[in-house]
Design an enzyme around this catalytic site. Structure first.
Site, PDB file in Angstrom:
ATOM      1  CG  ASP A   1      58.186  23.422  36.884  1.00  8.55           C
ATOM      2  OD1 ASP A   1      58.386  22.713  37.889  1.00  8.55           O
ATOM      3  OD2 ASP A   1      57.452  23.080  35.941  1.00  8.55           O
TER       4      ASP A   1
ATOM      5  CG  ASN B   1      48.605  29.326  35.401  1.00 10.16           C
ATOM      6  OD1 ASN B   1      48.246  30.318  36.029  1.00 10.16           O
ATOM      7  ND2 ASN B   1      49.832  28.873  35.445  1.00 10.16           N
ATOM      8  CB  VAL B   2      43.484  29.188  30.550  1.00  7.38           C
ATOM      9  CG1 VAL B   2      42.790  28.457  29.398  1.00  7.38           C
ATOM     10  CG2 VAL B   2      42.587  29.186  31.785  1.00  7.38           C
TER      11      VAL B   2
ATOM     12  CG  ASP C   1      53.631  29.172  32.672  1.00  5.29           C
ATOM     13  OD1 ASP C   1      53.665  29.098  33.914  1.00  5.29           O
ATOM     14  OD2 ASP C   1      52.772  28.592  31.975  1.00  5.29           O
TER      15      ASP C   1
ATOM     16  CG  HIS D   1      50.187  21.518  32.633  1.00  6.16           C
ATOM     17  ND1 HIS D   1      51.135  21.077  33.527  1.00  6.16           N
ATOM     18  CD2 HIS D   1      49.971  22.816  32.926  1.00  6.16           C
ATOM     19  CE1 HIS D   1      51.485  22.074  34.321  1.00  6.16           C
ATOM     20  NE2 HIS D   1      50.795  23.146  33.982  1.00  6.16           N
TER      21      HIS D   1
ATOM     22  CG  HIS E   1      49.947  25.610  36.892  1.00  3.77           C
ATOM     23  ND1 HIS E   1      50.932  25.851  35.975  1.00  3.77           N
ATOM     24  CD2 HIS E   1      50.157  26.471  37.912  1.00  3.77           C
ATOM     25  CE1 HIS E   1      51.726  26.807  36.426  1.00  3.77           C
ATOM     26  NE2 HIS E   1      51.290  27.199  37.610  1.00  3.77           N
ATOM     27  N   GLY E   2      46.665  24.133  34.613  1.00  3.73           N
ATOM     28  CA  GLY E   2      45.847  23.182  33.851  1.00  3.73           C
ATOM     29  C   GLY E   2      44.393  23.602  33.768  1.00  3.73           C
TER      30      GLY E   2
HETATM   31  P1  13P Z   1      46.510  24.188  30.208  1.00  2.00           P
HETATM   32  O1  13P Z   1      47.326  24.229  28.973  1.00  2.00           O
HETATM   33  O2  13P Z   1      46.075  22.826  30.572  1.00  2.00           O
HETATM   34  O3  13P Z   1      45.368  25.162  30.160  1.00  2.00           O
HETATM   35  O4  13P Z   1      47.454  24.642  31.411  1.00  2.00           O
HETATM   36  C1  13P Z   1      48.096  25.870  31.309  1.00  2.00           C
HETATM   37  C2  13P Z   1      49.028  26.077  32.439  1.00  2.00           C
HETATM   38  O5  13P Z   1      48.815  25.614  33.541  1.00  2.00           O
HETATM   39  C3  13P Z   1      50.208  26.885  32.149  1.00  2.00           C
HETATM   40  O6  13P Z   1      51.007  27.083  33.266  1.00  2.00           O
END
Ligand code: 13P
Length: 287
Positions: A106, A230-231, A84, A180, A208-209
């Protein structure tokens, strides 16, 4: 077992048909890697276990790849092991060589042309080895975590179209207002932008986030075309807080396995909730 890109594409196609999303969880060590697999098996859902470069720096890519490979082989549900937010083409290649079947390059902080060029290099290497590739367009903001982008910028439609077409990347993280880390304000997703991106692009879009976005908003984003959620922060926070609480209750002389057994219960609750959010209510989804 998910051996590579073709199976991952099939999973995304299934998610698209069912209007659901594949959950992506960032892990930090081997304990939480096993929590994630167990939760996915209990919910009968495919899962993406994701590894940030800092975890590679701490544990080592060979060891992570080897354990992930066994995890993927033995799991009763499809497990994808994903690198990631990697800013380095070389590290992406190394991950490909060490058994990761999915990588994210990225290049969001780079000018568009350079982002395209960088993604192309990774796609070229990864596709020949049957590995799935994600890129990012726009800048997904971070609350200050090292390695992430400090300032946010929404995805520009034309840039997204160019990145997708010119690189043949498999999935795209789109900056639509999520951030994030924990939110210092209520998250506001740009659903209109998401709709435009979804109409314009023929590939799975990634949110994401995910930590702290209310369930209804995540569901709305999935209805709008998000196919991977994504978490990370919420999992790490729950993990650390429950270890802290278990030590407070049981004492630091307690065996690590007993402390982790307590942490597992709490972390799995979070994971299972996210899985249910991604695959829809009971009766829908992967079952
Ligand atoms: P969070 O840590 O905010 O849940 O985001 C995770 C993420 O997007 C990893 O790529």
């Amino acid at each position: 077992m998910v051996t590579g890109r073709e199976e991952i594409e099939k999973l995304f196609a299934e998610a698209d048909k069912k209007q659901i999303a594949i959950p992506h969880f960032n892990h930090s060590d081997f304990w939480d890697m096993s929590f994630i697999t167990e939760a996915a098996e209990e919910e009968n859902s495919p899962v993406i276990i994701a590894c940030l470069p800092k975890v590679i720096q701490a544990i080592g890519i060979e060891k992570l790849g080897a354990v992930a490979r066994i995890t993927m082989e033995q799991s009763r549900v499809p497990v994808i092991y994903h690198l990631d937010h990697c800013h380095s083409v070389e590290m992406c290649m190394e991950a490909v060589d060490n058994g990761y079947n999915s990588v994210m390059i990225d290049g969001a902080d780079l000018p568009l042309e350079e982002n395209i060029e960088t993604v192309r290099k990774v796609v070229d290497y990864a596709h020949k080895r049957n590995v799935h590739v994600e890129a990012e367009i726009g800048k997904i903001k971070s609350a200050g975590e090292e390695g992430y982008t400090p300032k946010g910028e929404l995805a520009a439609l034309e840039d997204a179209r160019r990145l997708a077409e010119e690189t043949k990347v498999d999935a795209l993280a789109v900056s639509i207002g999520s951030e994030h880390g924990f939110y210092s304000h209520a998250p506001r997703l740009d659903y209109e932008l998401l709709e435009k991106l979804h109409k314009a692009l023929q590939l799975p879009l990634v949110l994401h986030g995910g930590s702290g976005i209310p369930r209804e908003d995540v569901r709305r984003a999935i209805a709008g075309g998000i196919r991977k959620v994504n978490v990370g922060t919420q999992i790490r926070y729950t993990y650390m807080k429950s270890v802290e609480e278990a030590i407070r209750m049981m004492g630091a002389e307690t065996h690590t396995a007993d402390i982790m057994s307590e942490a597992k219960k709490e972390v799995k609750k979070v994971l299972r909730e996210c899985i249910v959010t991604c695959r829809g209510e009971e009766g829908a989804g992967w079952r």
